[in-house]
Design an enzyme around this catalytic site. Structure first.
Site, PDB file in Angstrom:
ATOM      1  N   GLY A 208      36.767  40.016  35.317  1.00 47.81           N
ATOM      2  CA  GLY A 208      37.092  39.366  36.174  1.00 47.81           C
ATOM      3  C   GLY A 208      36.637  39.596  37.683  1.00 47.81           C
ATOM      4  O   GLY A 208      36.025  40.727  37.800  1.00 47.81           O
ATOM      5  N   ASN A 209      37.272  38.854  38.455  1.00 44.20           N
ATOM      6  CA  ASN A 209      36.881  39.648  39.841  1.00 44.20           C
ATOM      7  C   ASN A 209      38.228  39.218  40.930  1.00 44.20           C
ATOM      8  O   ASN A 209      39.006  38.489  40.396  1.00 44.20           O
ATOM      9  CB  ASN A 209      35.721  39.112  40.419  1.00 44.20           C
ATOM     10  CG  ASN A 209      35.461  37.623  40.736  1.00 44.20           C
ATOM     11  OD1 ASN A 209      36.222  37.089  41.515  1.00 44.20           O
ATOM     12  ND2 ASN A 209      34.663  36.989  39.922  1.00 44.20           N
ATOM     13  N   TYR A 210      37.900  39.483  42.231  1.00 44.13           N
ATOM     14  CA  TYR A 210      39.055  39.484  43.141  1.00 44.13           C
ATOM     15  C   TYR A 210      39.245  38.209  43.780  1.00 44.13           C
ATOM     16  O   TYR A 210      40.131  38.026  44.364  1.00 44.13           O
ATOM     17  CB  TYR A 210      39.115  40.390  44.353  1.00 44.13           C
ATOM     18  CG  TYR A 210      39.158  41.832  43.778  1.00 44.13           C
ATOM     19  CD1 TYR A 210      40.266  42.265  43.247  1.00 44.13           C
ATOM     20  CD2 TYR A 210      38.179  42.728  43.916  1.00 44.13           C
ATOM     21  CE1 TYR A 210      40.523  43.708  42.773  1.00 44.13           C
ATOM     22  CE2 TYR A 210      38.347  43.966  43.317  1.00 44.13           C
ATOM     23  CZ  TYR A 210      39.472  44.356  42.827  1.00 44.13           C
ATOM     24  OH  TYR A 210      39.367  45.761  42.496  1.00 44.13           O
TER      25      TYR A 210
END
Ligand code: PMT
Length: 398
Positions: A208-210
């Site tokens: 995923g990412n932020y």
């Protein structure tokens, strides 16, 4: 634009309160219904009788009407209003608004208001430029309030400088053009993507990412506030849109996001791709948890995800507007313009992780908007809600 609109006019205790009588008259003449709420100090500068005569409604000042015991509900008033205008807004009232000091009817109503709030400061020049006032006004701006800047000129103290409440005609114009703008996307369908995508590795892990979704959700709220029918295709986030009319389509992975976008794009007039889509996904997601003890798993094979923006760019027909984002860490402008061309976008919003306060999870962002004619306009760092206003203004101009 003001015909039939419900306006709360909040008056606090400053000499400019005498101008509020003209403001009530102008609103009423334009067809608006005006409810005046005045602070106890405000009544020292202008009488409630003058204001109720002009507005045709009893003026509210206290939580209770003393002789009847009737309770004035700030919550009902907050729901009733299409706009709340605080003019004059003194340094003290601005400080209370900024910090939620709910010790009078005006502030409780302000805190309950669901509508757009306009603030017309009025004070002496040194109070105006004091760091506490500057900071409080910036706080109000960050809440999405519209500040109607005071004019320069001779003040009640006979000093000359900035602090004179803007003239009633110009306050009326600001409110009127807000309502005009609020219809600028009426009848338009807008598709927005927001948040991250999660690409499954096994039932407990993902790539995923932020991304928090804050930027995309702010854009969705702003488009809805301008009358658009908004579909928000959202990756997994912990927030909701403020505007209840926004239709949220929840997805998890890039391929689910692509499917939803392909479904809604053909009927959309505008699409804004704010999501941080994972570029890669595990080639063989597992349906059982990978165990640490088993040493047979040491490499994660990846496959490239579809490029959603580029797919929509290829599907785009005449009259549709496609806006992308570029999140960069280096060669910002060159990378953004390359994406603008390659994905067949009409506009790209560049943000760089090198700028303090910009990008993932922040409440603020710093953007440049680049167009196909090669122009790029850089904006200051500001709250994401106001960045959304700039983006929707730019899209509307197309
Ligand atoms: O959500 P927040 O915490 O508020 O953060 C906001 C943000 C930083 C996520 C946002 O402002 C932002 O920059 N979004 C785009 C992030 C990104 O993926 O940028 P990119 O340069 O990698 O992608 C370029 C464009 O192609 C973007 O419009 C992206 O949505 C799109 N894209 C990218 C990859 C892919 N596989 N499909 C896509 O459609």
């Amino acid at each position: 634009m003001l015909k039939g609109k419900h306006i709360i006019l909040g008056i606090s205790g400053g000499i400019a309160a005498y101008k509020s009588a003209s403001l009530v008259r102008l609103f009423v003449k334009a067809g608006a219904e005006v409810q005046v709420i005045i602070t106890p100090n405000g009544k020292e500068f202008i009488t409630p009788l003058t204001l109720s005569t002009l507005s045709g409604k009893p003026v509210i000042s206290e939580f209770f009407t003393a002789n009847t015991g009737q309770w004035n509900s700030h919550v009902d008033l907050g729901l009733w209003a299409d706009a709340m205008v605080i003019a004059p807004a003194t340094a003290s009232t601005i400080a209370k608004m900024a910090n939620g000091v709910a010790d009078n009817m005006l502030i409780t109503t302000y805190l309950s208001a669901k509508s757009q709030v306009f603030v017309a400061p009025s004070m002496d020049l040194d109070m105006m430029r004091h760091p506490s006032t500057t900071r409080n006004i910036e706080l109000l701006r960050s809440y999405g309030n519209i500040i109607i800047e005071p004019a320069e000129g001779e003040l009640a103290s006979h000093l000359i400088g900035k602090g004179r409440m803007e003239e009633p005609e110009n306050i009326l114009k600001a409110v009127d053009s807000y309502f005009e703008k609020s219809l600028s996307l009426k009848g338009r369908k807008v598709l927005i993507t927001a948040g991250p995508t999660f690409e499954k590795i096994d039932p407990v892990r993902f790539i995923g990412n932020y991304s928090s979704g804050k930027m995309g959700y702010a854009i969705a709220d702003e488009a809805a506030a301008r009358g658009a029918e908004v579909t928000l295709v959202s990756g997994p986030v912990a927030i909701k849109p403020d505007n209840a009319s926004v239709r949220v389509v929840n997805v998890e992975s890039a391929s689910e996001m692509l499917d939803a976008c392909k479904k809604y794009f053909p009927e959309s007039d505008i699409a804004i791709m704010t999501a941080a889509v994972a570029d890669y996904a595990p080639a063989h997601p597992l349906d059982h948890k990978i165990k640490r003890e088993k040493t047979d798993f040491d490499t994660l094979e990846l496959v490239k995800n579809p490029d959603i923006a580029a797919t929509l760019g290829a599907m785009k027909s005449d009259g549709q507007i496609l806006v992308g984002f570029a999140l960069e860490t280096d060669n910002e402008l060159a990378n953004a313009t390359e994406k603008l061309e390659r994905k067949n976008l009409d506009m790209i919003v560049l943000n760089s992780l090198r700028d303090k306060g910009a990008g993932f999870r922040m409440d603020t962002n710093k953007i440049s908007i680049c167009r196909r004619d090669g122009s790029c306009v850089a904006y200051d760092l500001k709250p994401k809600k106001l960045v959304a206003v700039d983006i929707i203004d730019a899209v509307s101009s197309l």
